[in-house]
Design a protein around this motif. Sequence first.
Motif, PDB file in Angstrom:
ATOM      1  N   TRP A  49       2.030  -2.616   9.421  1.00 54.29           N
ATOM      2  CA  TRP A  49       1.550  -1.459   9.646  1.00 54.29           C
ATOM      3  C   TRP A  49       1.418  -1.095  11.022  1.00 54.29           C
ATOM      4  CZ3 TRP A  49      -2.542  -0.160  12.608  1.00 54.29           C
ATOM      5  CH2 TRP A  49      -3.084   1.285  12.409  1.00 54.29           C
ATOM      6  N   GLU A  95      -3.859   2.335  -3.214  1.00 54.73           N
ATOM      7  CA  GLU A  95      -3.996   3.843  -3.142  1.00 54.73           C
ATOM      8  C   GLU A  95      -2.997   4.557  -4.070  1.00 54.73           C
ATOM      9  OE1 GLU A  95      -3.378   5.305   0.992  1.00 54.73           O
ATOM     10  OE2 GLU A  95      -4.618   3.815   1.752  1.00 54.73           O
ATOM     11  N   THR A 137     -15.996  -2.482  11.849  1.00 51.78           N
ATOM     12  CA  THR A 137     -15.728  -3.341  10.744  1.00 51.78           C
ATOM     13  C   THR A 137     -16.620  -3.415   9.604  1.00 51.78           C
ATOM     14  OG1 THR A 137     -16.056  -5.342  11.884  1.00 51.78           O
ATOM     15  CG2 THR A 137     -14.014  -4.346  12.456  1.00 51.78           C
ATOM     16  N   ARG A 189     -11.935   1.256  11.989  1.00 53.83           N
ATOM     17  CA  ARG A 189     -11.808   2.346  12.881  1.00 53.83           C
ATOM     18  C   ARG A 189     -12.119   1.904  14.091  1.00 53.83           C
ATOM     19  NH1 ARG A 189      -9.571   3.845   8.944  1.00 53.83           N
ATOM     20  NH2 ARG A 189      -9.883   5.903   7.882  1.00 53.83           N
ATOM     21  N   ASN A 242      -6.850  -5.118   5.183  1.00 56.99           N
ATOM     22  CA  ASN A 242      -7.226  -4.385   6.696  1.00 56.99           C
ATOM     23  C   ASN A 242      -7.705  -5.384   7.586  1.00 56.99           C
ATOM     24  OD1 ASN A 242      -7.009  -1.355   6.639  1.00 56.99           O
ATOM     25  ND2 ASN A 242      -7.869  -1.445   4.730  1.00 56.99           N
ATOM     26  N   SER A 281     -10.931   0.268   5.136  1.00 60.59           N
ATOM     27  CA  SER A 281     -10.510   0.456   6.391  1.00 60.59           C
ATOM     28  C   SER A 281     -11.331   0.258   7.613  1.00 60.59           C
ATOM     29  CB  SER A 281     -10.069   1.993   6.607  1.00 60.59           C
ATOM     30  OG  SER A 281      -8.972   2.297   5.354  1.00 60.59           O
ATOM     31  N   ASN A 331       0.937  -1.148  -0.020  1.00 62.93           N
ATOM     32  CA  ASN A 331      -0.230  -0.064   0.109  1.00 62.93           C
ATOM     33  C   ASN A 331       1.054   1.120   0.063  1.00 62.93           C
ATOM     34  OD1 ASN A 331      -1.539   2.374   0.785  1.00 62.93           O
ATOM     35  ND2 ASN A 331      -3.164   0.832   1.820  1.00 62.93           N
ATOM     36  N   ARG A 385     -15.527  -3.537   5.736  1.00 63.16           N
ATOM     37  CA  ARG A 385     -14.339  -4.263   5.726  1.00 63.16           C
ATOM     38  C   ARG A 385     -15.036  -5.824   5.479  1.00 63.16           C
ATOM     39  NH1 ARG A 385     -10.824  -6.227   9.636  1.00 63.16           N
ATOM     40  NH2 ARG A 385     -12.970  -7.051  10.400  1.00 63.16           N
ATOM     41  N   HIS A 435       2.838   2.087   5.164  1.00 59.10           N
ATOM     42  CA  HIS A 435       2.687   0.563   5.310  1.00 59.10           C
ATOM     43  C   HIS A 435       4.183   0.305   5.052  1.00 59.10           C
ATOM     44  CE1 HIS A 435      -1.780  -0.618   5.211  1.00 59.10           C
ATOM     45  NE2 HIS A 435      -1.627   0.785   5.381  1.00 59.10           N
ATOM     46  N   ASP A 483      -3.794  -5.114   0.386  1.00 63.29           N
ATOM     47  CA  ASP A 483      -4.041  -4.436   1.903  1.00 63.29           C
ATOM     48  C   ASP A 483      -5.538  -5.028   2.146  1.00 63.29           C
ATOM     49  OD1 ASP A 483      -4.567  -3.070   4.146  1.00 63.29           O
ATOM     50  OD2 ASP A 483      -4.280  -1.295   3.143  1.00 63.29           O
ATOM     51  N   HIS A 542      -8.061  -4.198  -2.047  1.00 68.16           N
ATOM     52  CA  HIS A 542      -7.716  -3.296  -1.050  1.00 68.16           C
ATOM     53  C   HIS A 542      -9.080  -3.031  -0.291  1.00 68.16           C
ATOM     54  CE1 HIS A 542      -6.706   1.024   0.435  1.00 68.16           C
ATOM     55  NE2 HIS A 542      -6.787   0.259   1.537  1.00 68.16           N
TER      56      HIS A 542
END
Length: 333
Positions: free
Chosen positions: A278, A138, A223, A215, A252, A213, A111, A226, A310, A250, A210
């Motif tokens: 990460w 990204e 999640t 939090r 996550n 994300s 990433n 994700r 990363h 990635d 990817h």
Amino acid sequence: MDWRYRGRGTGSRSPWVRGRVLASLAVLTAGLLAFHSAVPNAVGRLGSLLETFLPWLGLAVPLLLVAALLRRSALALVALLLPAAVWAYLFGGLLPAGDRGAHDIMAVQHNVSDENADPAGTATALIEAAPDLVALEELTSSALPVYEKALASDYPFQAVVGTVGLWSKFPLSDVRPLDIKPEGIREDWNRGVRSTARTPWGDIAVYVAHLPSVRIRGNGFSTGWRDESAGLLGDAIAAEKLDRMILLGDLNSTVDDRGLAPVSSRMDSAGRAFAFSWPDAFPVSRIDHIMTRSATVTSIRTLPATGSDHLPIAAGIRLAQDQHRTPGGGNGA
């Protein structure tokens, strides 16, 4: 009577009696390590949060050890053998990143960060690892031409969709977007690409993904997107017609996180050394992955830091059925 009373005081209790709280904490630690899947996700996604940082739960062992020694508690010291043994069983074999034999190709996953101020330097650093496949996430509209120019001579074949891309030494065909967009995300969200790499060992489906994300918020571990995206990726993997596959991305998630189960249950992540990727300054988890199907990850490691938050990871992959097999004998050749 006075002597016997003092003998029963807290300062003179048997070392097999002192430290019951410490012993209980040791047993609790062992239980969380061994039965982490039993921790429910219904409230704040606590199960996934625990599994994301599961190896770090082992830090409780030396902390409790110090406390047990200060408390002079034989009971706590014996109880600590339980979480130590469970941690060693789960993660002890990952301490040195084991190499399980020679590889046929090398893949790199990174990433690169949409805030990377040195995309050219990042590309150069990845080339130095001499991979056969390079997966990037990204990618921005301004940085993409820089990566294309820097990688072109070593990797003449590329497949880019949205913000993810694959650069390859092998010809690529059947390139198409990989639909892993959860509901509720804007229409221009494109974070998956599927292609076929024509290698000396046969055709291989190569996915770059990817996932959204996660939090940590006031109400717990967020999640939802994700997990939904992981389910869509798992469905795509299950529907893939080519037997051999390589997934880079990635995600996550760590391999222990149940949220990644739709993917990890269908792919081989046996090269799961710690290789924390990460964050770059002090890596605490590996959310960047290189997984395979009908192939073997023989080693996995992190590469030096670039301009991203990363670390890149590199994996050796064995495609031949055995080390004496000649190229061209794979499926789809």
